[in-house]
Design a protein around this motif. Structure first.
Motif, PDB file in Angstrom:
ATOM      1  N   ASP A   2      -2.086-195.715 -15.663  1.00  0.00           N
ATOM      2  CA  ASP A   2      -1.487-196.923 -16.221  1.00  0.00           C
ATOM      3  C   ASP A   2      -2.539-198.017 -16.291  1.00  0.00           C
ATOM      4  OD1 ASP A   2       1.108-195.872 -16.517  1.00  0.00           O
ATOM      5  OD2 ASP A   2       1.456-196.129 -14.369  1.00  0.00           O
ATOM      6  N   ASN A   9       4.561-204.498 -16.644  1.00  0.00           N
ATOM      7  CA  ASN A   9       5.184-203.523 -17.536  1.00  0.00           C
ATOM      8  C   ASN A   9       6.707-203.655 -17.490  1.00  0.00           C
ATOM      9  OD1 ASN A   9       4.763-201.065 -19.300  1.00  0.00           O
ATOM     10  ND2 ASN A   9       6.164-200.250 -17.748  1.00  0.00           N
ATOM     11  N   THR A  27      10.571-189.486 -28.862  1.00  0.00           N
ATOM     12  CA  THR A  27       9.818-189.524 -27.603  1.00  0.00           C
ATOM     13  C   THR A  27      10.127-188.295 -26.759  1.00  0.00           C
ATOM     14  OG1 THR A  27       9.747-191.940 -27.576  1.00  0.00           O
ATOM     15  CG2 THR A  27       9.439-190.831 -25.461  1.00  0.00           C
ATOM     16  N   TYR A  31       7.413-185.349 -25.741  1.00  0.00           N
ATOM     17  CA  TYR A  31       7.076-185.015 -24.356  1.00  0.00           C
ATOM     18  C   TYR A  31       7.459-183.577 -24.009  1.00  0.00           C
ATOM     19  CZ  TYR A  31       5.118-189.385 -22.783  1.00  0.00           C
ATOM     20  OH  TYR A  31       4.272-190.453 -22.595  1.00  0.00           O
ATOM     21  N   MET A  36      -0.358-183.117 -25.524  1.00  0.00           N
ATOM     22  CA  MET A  36      -0.844-184.432 -25.108  1.00  0.00           C
ATOM     23  C   MET A  36       0.159-185.518 -25.501  1.00  0.00           C
ATOM     24  SD  MET A  36      -4.919-184.135 -25.898  1.00  0.00           S
ATOM     25  CE  MET A  36      -4.739-183.604 -27.588  1.00  0.00           C
ATOM     26  N   PRO A  37       1.335-185.531 -24.870  1.00  0.00           N
ATOM     27  CA  PRO A  37       2.382-186.459 -25.285  1.00  0.00           C
ATOM     28  C   PRO A  37       2.034-187.933 -25.083  1.00  0.00           C
ATOM     29  CG  PRO A  37       2.982-185.407 -23.221  1.00  0.00           C
ATOM     30  CD  PRO A  37       1.745-184.710 -23.733  1.00  0.00           C
ATOM     31  N   ARG A  38       1.075-188.220 -24.226  1.00  0.00           N
ATOM     32  CA  ARG A  38       0.710-189.621 -23.993  1.00  0.00           C
ATOM     33  C   ARG A  38      -0.006-190.242 -25.192  1.00  0.00           C
ATOM     34  NH1 ARG A  38       0.609-191.560 -18.232  1.00  0.00           N
ATOM     35  NH2 ARG A  38      -0.494-193.217 -19.287  1.00  0.00           N
ATOM     36  N   GLY A  42       4.730-195.034 -28.265  1.00  0.00           N
ATOM     37  CA  GLY A  42       5.696-195.410 -27.234  1.00  0.00           C
ATOM     38  C   GLY A  42       6.412-196.713 -27.519  1.00  0.00           C
TER      39      GLY A  42
END
Length: 113
Positions: A2, A9, A27, A31, A36-38, A42
Motif C-alpha cells: 500500500d 485510504n 473488480t 481478482y 495480476m489483478p492489482r 480500482g
C-alpha cells in the motif's frame, strides 16, 4: 503493498461515491481470474478518472492499456455528448471479457475496444 496510510485510504473511501454494481462485478472477476489483478485501476482511481473526465468533458479519449476495462468505463462517464473513447491493449485474450462489461455500461456505445 500500500502506498498511502490506511487511515487516509479509509477517509477517501468514506467520502467517495460508491462503486457501481457493474464495476464491483468487474473488480470481482478481475481478482478471481487474472494473474495480476492489482493492475486494475480500482475504486478510488476510477472515481478520480471519472471526475477529471467530467470536468474536462472531452470529445475523444485514447486509452493505451485496457487491461479489463475498468478505467475505460470510468473515463467514458465524462465524455461530451457524442464523444468516443478508444481503448487498445496488447493482450487480445482479454477482449471478450472487456466487451462484456463495456456492453453493460451506460456509456458502452461510446467505448471502442
Amino acid at each position: 503493498m500500500d502506498f498511502i496510510p490506511e487511515d487516509l485510504n479509509n477517509y477517501c473511501e468514506d467520502h467517495t461515491e460508491e462503486e457501481s454494481a457493474l464495476l464491483a462485478d468487474l473488480t470481482r472477476e478481475t481478482y478471481a481470474k487474472m494473474l495480476m489483478p492489482r493492475m486494475l485501476s480500482g475504486h478510488l482511481q476510477g472515481r478520480l478518472l471519472s471526475s477529471v473526465s467530467r470536468m474536462i468533458r472531452p470529445s475523444t479519449i485514447l486509452e493505451i492499456g485496457t487491461y479489463t476495462g475498468y478505467s475505460a468505463i470510468c473515463l467514458a462517464e465524462g465524455l461530451a455528448p457524442g464523444g468516443k473513447l478508444h481503448t487498445i491493449d496488447i493482450n487480445d485474450e482479454l477482449a471478450a471479457m472487456v466487451k462484456r462489461y463495456v456492453d453493460r455500461s451506460p456509456s458502452g456505445s461510446s467505448i471502442h475496444c
